[in-house]
Design a protein around this motif. Structure first.
Motif, PDB file in Angstrom:
ATOM      1  N   LEU A 208       0.833  -1.211   0.000  1.00 47.05           N
ATOM      2  CA  LEU A 208       0.000   0.000   0.000  1.00 47.05           C
ATOM      3  C   LEU A 208       0.866   1.260   0.000  1.00 47.05           C
ATOM      4  O   LEU A 208       0.626   2.194  -0.777  1.00 47.05           O
ATOM      5  N   ILE A 209       1.879   1.285   0.858  1.00 49.57           N
ATOM      6  CA  ILE A 209       2.729   2.474   0.961  1.00 49.57           C
ATOM      7  C   ILE A 209       3.491   2.721  -0.333  1.00 49.57           C
ATOM      8  O   ILE A 209       3.570   3.862  -0.817  1.00 49.57           O
ATOM      9  N   ARG A 210       4.041   1.647  -0.928  1.00 45.28           N
ATOM     10  CA  ARG A 210       4.833   1.837  -2.149  1.00 45.28           C
ATOM     11  C   ARG A 210       3.963   2.141  -3.354  1.00 45.28           C
ATOM     12  O   ARG A 210       4.308   2.996  -4.176  1.00 45.28           O
ATOM     13  N   SER A 211       2.850   1.470  -3.507  1.00 46.70           N
ATOM     14  CA  SER A 211       2.023   1.686  -4.691  1.00 46.70           C
ATOM     15  C   SER A 211       1.374   3.069  -4.682  1.00 46.70           C
ATOM     16  O   SER A 211       1.280   3.731  -5.712  1.00 46.70           O
ATOM     17  N   ILE A 212       0.938   3.499  -3.511  1.00 49.33           N
ATOM     18  CA  ILE A 212       0.333   4.834  -3.406  1.00 49.33           C
ATOM     19  C   ILE A 212       1.410   5.906  -3.403  1.00 49.33           C
ATOM     20  O   ILE A 212       1.177   7.043  -3.803  1.00 49.33           O
ATOM     21  N   GLY A 213       2.594   5.537  -2.941  1.00 46.97           N
ATOM     22  CA  GLY A 213       3.693   6.495  -2.890  1.00 46.97           C
ATOM     23  C   GLY A 213       3.636   7.391  -1.666  1.00 46.97           C
ATOM     24  O   GLY A 213       3.930   8.589  -1.753  1.00 46.97           O
ATOM     25  N   ILE A 214       3.275   6.830  -0.516  1.00 45.90           N
ATOM     26  CA  ILE A 214       3.165   7.611   0.717  1.00 45.90           C
ATOM     27  C   ILE A 214       4.566   7.830   1.283  1.00 45.90           C
ATOM     28  O   ILE A 214       5.258   6.875   1.627  1.00 45.90           O
ATOM     29  N   LYS A 215       4.954   9.095   1.412  1.00 46.49           N
ATOM     30  CA  LYS A 215       6.306   9.414   1.869  1.00 46.49           C
ATOM     31  C   LYS A 215       6.333  10.096   3.238  1.00 46.49           C
ATOM     32  O   LYS A 215       7.358  10.047   3.914  1.00 46.49           O
ATOM     33  N   ASP A 216       5.258  10.743   3.632  1.00 46.82           N
ATOM     34  CA  ASP A 216       5.243  11.409   4.930  1.00 46.82           C
ATOM     35  C   ASP A 216       4.907  10.415   6.033  1.00 46.82           C
ATOM     36  O   ASP A 216       4.151   9.462   5.833  1.00 46.82           O
ATOM     37  N   GLU A 217       5.469  10.644   7.215  1.00 47.94           N
ATOM     38  CA  GLU A 217       5.312   9.715   8.328  1.00 47.94           C
ATOM     39  C   GLU A 217       3.865   9.617   8.793  1.00 47.94           C
ATOM     40  O   GLU A 217       3.397   8.533   9.164  1.00 47.94           O
ATOM     41  N   ALA A 218       3.161  10.726   8.791  1.00 47.98           N
ATOM     42  CA  ALA A 218       1.769  10.706   9.258  1.00 47.98           C
ATOM     43  C   ALA A 218       0.915   9.795   8.389  1.00 47.98           C
ATOM     44  O   ALA A 218       0.100   9.004   8.894  1.00 47.98           O
ATOM     45  N   GLY A 219       1.094   9.898   7.082  1.00 49.81           N
ATOM     46  CA  GLY A 219       0.337   9.050   6.169  1.00 49.81           C
ATOM     47  C   GLY A 219       0.670   7.581   6.338  1.00 49.81           C
ATOM     48  O   GLY A 219      -0.211   6.719   6.291  1.00 49.81           O
ATOM     49  N   ARG A 220       1.947   7.287   6.551  1.00 49.95           N
ATOM     50  CA  ARG A 220       2.356   5.894   6.735  1.00 49.95           C
ATOM     51  C   ARG A 220       1.782   5.307   8.028  1.00 49.95           C
ATOM     52  O   ARG A 220       1.384   4.140   8.077  1.00 49.95           O
ATOM     53  N   VAL A 221       1.737   6.132   9.069  1.00 47.42           N
ATOM     54  CA  VAL A 221       1.168   5.675  10.335  1.00 47.42           C
ATOM     55  C   VAL A 221      -0.327   5.382  10.175  1.00 47.42           C
ATOM     56  O   VAL A 221      -0.827   4.374  10.691  1.00 47.42           O
ATOM     57  N   MET A 222      -1.019   6.230   9.442  1.00 44.30           N
ATOM     58  CA  MET A 222      -2.458   6.032   9.240  1.00 44.30           C
ATOM     59  C   MET A 222      -2.742   4.730   8.489  1.00 44.30           C
ATOM     60  O   MET A 222      -3.734   4.043   8.763  1.00 44.30           O
TER      61      MET A 222
END
Length: 340
Positions: A208-222
């Motif tokens: 999910l993190i890699r495909s969406i491209g989530i780079k900020d910590e808050a987004g990754r935690v969510m």
């Protein structure tokens, strides 16, 4: 990314490979009579077993210290029951081989032991998978920190740390797979299942993190917090409340299918230059899955469908880590161009 081992969870075989404790073999009256007599006498025919000397009439903990089982036997769980089951199974299979084919005993095919290992071929292939992951992770580590440019002594690649965790979880999972196939007892079973579920849960988070491209910590935690909580709760449930194979299968199937869908969609829309490697892993893993669906007894008592599946994941793992390295190079080149 989609780990080759995780594809198999889609059909639930890895999580449900040992659900049934009652099979045609252990329901055989001749086999049951043999094991019952062996546990009373400690012998199958003229062959007697050392562990049975400690458990004929009472537990080893009630016996004098010099009659208790050695520590290495306690660790390997070479007790009277397991020895009787194995040798009665082998004797019964010799009789069946004349006119009948092999059957399963306690949910497993009859395997020939080799140097004390229950499934020696699966053990070897599990360690080879472990070696493939270690080699892939090591090459990735060298690439990230010694070949690609760094930003304040840190990689440009935003997902570097996640792949380190993935590599460690993968190596841990294959290590316990090897241990479990070498000796199937409750302790090794729990560690094998728990490590596999942990790897599957983290692989879903990473997809999910890699495909969406989530780079900020808050987004990754969510994204990761709910999945980490669920995976942890599930592992605790299996180990401390009930080893529910049916529920575990459902959990594994859901996480496996979700991960597969995420990467199938991403591979279809991305213009990543190495996306073809991702497709090789997905398609190759799906084909390897047929080995689990069309199960067959072990050839010469050693090589069965599950062992061959372990073999097919070795080249897929090598391609997989090659894709991971390509992804790191690709993303790093884009970020370096932006900085310049």
């Amino acid at each position: 990314m989609l780990d080759p081992r995780c594809i198999i969870f889609i059909v639930g075989f890895l999580c449900l490979a040992r659900v049934l404790d009652a099979s045609a073999g252990d329901a055989d009256p001749i086999y049951r009579t043999c094991t019952g007599e062996c546990e009373r006498r400690g012998c199958v025919g003229e062959t007697c077993f050392t562990p049975c000397k400690y458990l004929l009439d009472h537990s080893s903990t009630e016996a004098p210290w010099y009659m208790q089982k050695p520590l290495y036997l306690l660790w390997k769980q070479l007790d009277c029951k397991s020895e009787c089951r194995y040798h009665c199974m082998m004797e019964r299979e010799k009789e069946r081989a004349v006119h009948l084919g092999p059957v399963k005993y306690h949910g497993k095919w009859p395997f020939q032991r080799l140097f004390g290992f229950q499934e020696p071929v699966s053990v070897v292939f599990s360690f080879l998978n472990l070696a493939a992951h270690f080699y892939g992770w090591l090459c990735y580590f060298i690439l990230i920190y010694y070949k690609l440019p760094l930003k304040h002594d840190k990689p440009y690649y935003d997902f570097a740390g996640l792949w380190h965790i993935y590599g460690l979880l993968s190596m841990n999972s294959w290590f316990w797979s090897a241990v479990f196939h070498s000796r199937e007892v409750e302790f090794t079973e729990r560690l094998d299942y728990s490590s596999a579920v942990a790897l599957l849960g983290f692989s879903l988070i990473l997809s999910l993190i890699r495909s969406i491209g989530i780079k900020d910590e808050a987004g990754r935690v969510m994204v990761s917090a709910p999945l980490i909580a669920f995976t942890t709760t599930h592992i605790l449930y299996l180990n401390n409340f009930r080893m529910d194979y049916g529920w575990n299968m459902k959990v594994c199937v859901v996480m496996g299918v979700a991960q597969l869908l995420v990467w199938a969609v991403w591979a279809g829309v991305t213009r990543h230059p190495s996306r073809w490697k991702l497709w090789i892993v997905v398609v190759g893993g799906a084909l390897a899955m047929l080995l689990e669906i069309y199960d067959f007894p072990p050839y010469k008592g050693f090589v069965d469908a599950h062992a061959l599946w372990h073999a097919t994941t070795i080249p897929l793992t090598i391609i997989w880590w090659s894709f991971i390295r390509d992804d790191a190079e690709f993303q790093t080149s884009i970020l370096v161009k932006k900085v310049k």
